[in-house]
Scaffold this motif. Structure first.
Motif, PDB file in Angstrom:
ATOM      1  N   THR A   1      60.918  49.370  41.637  1.00 55.40           N
ATOM      2  CA  THR A   1      60.143  48.221  42.135  1.00 55.40           C
ATOM      3  C   THR A   1      58.714  48.627  42.460  1.00 55.40           C
ATOM      4  O   THR A   1      57.788  47.836  42.263  1.00 55.40           O
ATOM      5  N   HIS A   2      58.524  49.845  42.942  1.00 57.19           N
ATOM      6  CA  HIS A   2      57.167  50.306  43.230  1.00 57.19           C
ATOM      7  C   HIS A   2      56.337  50.375  41.938  1.00 57.19           C
ATOM      8  O   HIS A   2      55.148  50.021  41.932  1.00 57.19           O
ATOM      9  N   PHE A   3      56.956  50.823  40.857  1.00 57.76           N
ATOM     10  CA  PHE A   3      56.251  50.858  39.572  1.00 57.76           C
ATOM     11  C   PHE A   3      55.913  49.447  39.090  1.00 57.76           C
ATOM     12  O   PHE A   3      54.836  49.214  38.525  1.00 57.76           O
ATOM     13  N   TRP A   4      56.838  48.511  39.311  1.00 58.73           N
ATOM     14  CA  TRP A   4      56.556  47.118  38.969  1.00 58.73           C
ATOM     15  C   TRP A   4      55.339  46.614  39.747  1.00 58.73           C
ATOM     16  O   TRP A   4      54.453  45.954  39.180  1.00 58.73           O
ATOM     17  N   ILE A   5      55.291  46.920  41.036  1.00 57.21           N
ATOM     18  CA  ILE A   5      54.187  46.449  41.874  1.00 57.21           C
ATOM     19  C   ILE A   5      52.862  47.050  41.415  1.00 57.21           C
ATOM     20  O   ILE A   5      51.831  46.353  41.389  1.00 57.21           O
ATOM     21  N   ILE A   6      52.865  48.316  41.049  1.00 57.65           N
ATOM     22  CA  ILE A   6      51.637  48.937  40.530  1.00 57.65           C
ATOM     23  C   ILE A   6      51.173  48.218  39.270  1.00 57.65           C
ATOM     24  O   ILE A   6      49.978  47.932  39.092  1.00 57.65           O
ATOM     25  N   GLY A   7      52.139  47.911  38.392  1.00 60.84           N
ATOM     26  CA  GLY A   7      51.788  47.173  37.176  1.00 60.84           C
ATOM     27  C   GLY A   7      51.224  45.799  37.488  1.00 60.84           C
ATOM     28  O   GLY A   7      50.241  45.364  36.868  1.00 60.84           O
ATOM     29  N   PHE A   8      51.822  45.110  38.462  1.00 60.98           N
ATOM     30  CA  PHE A   8      51.307  43.799  38.856  1.00 60.98           C
ATOM     31  C   PHE A   8      49.896  43.917  39.443  1.00 60.98           C
ATOM     32  O   PHE A   8      49.062  43.037  39.225  1.00 60.98           O
ATOM     33  N   ALA A   9      49.631  44.983  40.191  1.00 58.67           N
ATOM     34  CA  ALA A   9      48.303  45.191  40.770  1.00 58.67           C
ATOM     35  C   ALA A   9      47.255  45.395  39.676  1.00 58.67           C
ATOM     36  O   ALA A   9      46.132  44.882  39.763  1.00 58.67           O
ATOM     37  N   VAL A  10      47.632  46.129  38.619  1.00 58.85           N
ATOM     38  CA  VAL A  10      46.705  46.335  37.489  1.00 58.85           C
ATOM     39  C   VAL A  10      46.431  45.007  36.791  1.00 58.85           C
ATOM     40  O   VAL A  10      45.270  44.658  36.507  1.00 58.85           O
ATOM     41  N   LEU A  11      47.484  44.246  36.510  1.00 55.99           N
ATOM     42  CA  LEU A  11      47.316  42.954  35.842  1.00 55.99           C
ATOM     43  C   LEU A  11      46.534  41.976  36.718  1.00 55.99           C
ATOM     44  O   LEU A  11      45.721  41.190  36.214  1.00 55.99           O
ATOM     45  N   SER A  12      46.779  42.027  38.017  1.00 50.82           N
ATOM     46  CA  SER A  12      46.032  41.169  38.946  1.00 50.82           C
ATOM     47  C   SER A  12      44.545  41.513  38.925  1.00 50.82           C
ATOM     48  O   SER A  12      43.693  40.623  38.953  1.00 50.82           O
ATOM     49  N   SER A  13      44.236  42.800  38.863  1.00 51.09           N
ATOM     50  CA  SER A  13      42.841  43.225  38.820  1.00 51.09           C
ATOM     51  C   SER A  13      42.169  42.781  37.525  1.00 51.09           C
ATOM     52  O   SER A  13      40.995  42.391  37.520  1.00 51.09           O
ATOM     53  N   PHE A  14      42.935  42.822  36.427  1.00 52.32           N
ATOM     54  CA  PHE A  14      42.395  42.340  35.154  1.00 52.32           C
ATOM     55  C   PHE A  14      42.150  40.834  35.219  1.00 52.32           C
ATOM     56  O   PHE A  14      41.108  40.331  34.769  1.00 52.32           O
ATOM     57  N   GLY A  15      43.094  40.110  35.796  1.00 46.05           N
ATOM     58  CA  GLY A  15      42.909  38.667  35.960  1.00 46.05           C
ATOM     59  C   GLY A  15      41.748  38.344  36.878  1.00 46.05           C
ATOM     60  O   GLY A  15      41.035  37.350  36.678  1.00 46.05           O
ATOM     61  N   LEU A  16      41.541  39.188  37.873  1.00 46.47           N
ATOM     62  CA  LEU A  16      40.408  39.003  38.791  1.00 46.47           C
ATOM     63  C   LEU A  16      39.087  39.134  38.045  1.00 46.47           C
ATOM     64  O   LEU A  16      38.144  38.365  38.278  1.00 46.47           O
ATOM     65  N   TYR A  17      39.031  40.092  37.131  1.00 45.76           N
ATOM     66  CA  TYR A  17      37.830  40.244  36.299  1.00 45.76           C
ATOM     67  C   TYR A  17      37.622  39.008  35.428  1.00 45.76           C
ATOM     68  O   TYR A  17      36.495  38.494  35.319  1.00 45.76           O
ATOM     69  N   LEU A  18      38.697  38.514  34.825  1.00 42.79           N
ATOM     70  CA  LEU A  18      38.581  37.326  33.980  1.00 42.79           C
ATOM     71  C   LEU A  18      38.066  36.132  34.778  1.00 42.79           C
ATOM     72  O   LEU A  18      37.299  35.320  34.268  1.00 42.79           O
ATOM     73  N   GLY A  19      38.494  36.043  36.035  1.00 37.67           N
ATOM     74  CA  GLY A  19      38.079  34.910  36.856  1.00 37.67           C
ATOM     75  C   GLY A  19      36.670  35.044  37.384  1.00 37.67           C
ATOM     76  O   GLY A  19      35.883  34.091  37.313  1.00 37.67           O
ATOM     77  N   ARG A  20      36.333  36.204  37.917  1.00 37.09           N
ATOM     78  CA  ARG A  20      35.017  36.378  38.542  1.00 37.09           C
ATOM     79  C   ARG A  20      33.899  36.555  37.519  1.00 37.09           C
ATOM     80  O   ARG A  20      32.837  35.939  37.625  1.00 37.09           O
ATOM     81  N   VAL A  21      34.127  37.383  36.524  1.00 35.88           N
ATOM     82  CA  VAL A  21      33.061  37.715  35.573  1.00 35.88           C
ATOM     83  C   VAL A  21      33.033  36.739  34.399  1.00 35.88           C
ATOM     84  O   VAL A  21      31.968  36.224  34.029  1.00 35.88           O
TER      85      VAL A  21
END
Length: 227
Positions: free
Chosen positions: A146-166
């Motif tokens: 589950t910790h590995f899943w959360i790390i993956g979600f954090a990476v995808l969230s950061s990518f989505g954050l870039y798509l939204g902000r930039v």
């Protein structure tokens, strides 16, 4: 940390009160009403976008609360997918700090207080959401997995954050223009700009460390005092 929902409720109420207080600072002058009705500048001057962004940050947290109700694994996967699409809206409030600038007659210290409080509330919503998802995933995975899943979600969230902000994409455009968004994402990943790498590094680290901290708090047993 069973009192997280209460803490979040207090945070949201406090953020709403702060925004209302700032509205009074901005439009409590004799000509305040006339200034407020002069759109579109009024929305920016009143920081109304912070209220909307806070609502969007609430969506992934609300979805994470619904996950335990999904008895069927396929239904849970669907809720999890929608949750992931909206997850970047939580840390997105941190990036709203770029809008911090003097807006007379409101003193700059008041805006600093409002922006940072909303940023912290968004981060808290995101971390609480990650904790809820981690607990849900324990139904089928080990703690380490589950910790590995959360790390993956954090990476995808950061990518989505870039798509939204930039790049100014919205979460719901994944449903309205999925192929366009997919092509744009693949194009970015094929030759990632330095700003994207910075977003991925900083916000993955921020969410990862925050998750680790709150996970430790939620799993640590209080020590019994001895005389």
């Amino acid at each position: 940390m069973k009192n997280i929902p209460i803490i979040i409720l207090v945070q949201i109420l406090a953020a709403t009160a702060l925004l209302a207080w700032r509205y009074l600072l901005a439009y409590g002058e004799p000509n305040g009403y006339a200034a407020f009705t002069s759109f579109p500048a009024a929305g920016s001057q009143a920081l109304l976008f912070l209220g909307w962004n806070l609502f969007l940050a609430l969506v992934p947290y609300a979805l994470s609360l619904l996950l335990p109700m999904a008895q069927h694994r396929l239904l849970g996967a669907a809720v999890l997918f929608i949750w992931l699409l909206f997850l970047p809206n939580a840390p997105y409030l941190i990036t709203d700090l770029i809008h911090l600038r003097p807006r007379p007659p409101v003193p700059i210290w008041a805006d600093i207080l409002v922006f940072f409080f909303f940023a912290w509330t968004g981060l808290l919503l995101g971390l609480a959401s990650l904790l809820n998802v981690q607990r849900y995933l324990l139904r089928w995975h080990t703690i380490k997995q589950t910790h590995f899943w959360i790390i993956g979600f954090a990476v995808l969230s950061s990518f989505g954050l870039y798509l939204g902000r930039v790049d100014r994409w919205n979460s719901w455009e994944a449903f309205l223009e999925p192929m366009h968004l997919l092509r744009h994402s693949l194009s970015l990943l094929s030759d990632p700009p330095i700003v994207l790498l910075a977003f991925l590094g900083f916000f993955t680290l921020l969410q990862g460390l925050g998750y680790a901290f709150f996970y430790h708090l939620s799993t640590s047993n209080p020590k019994t005092s001895t005389r």
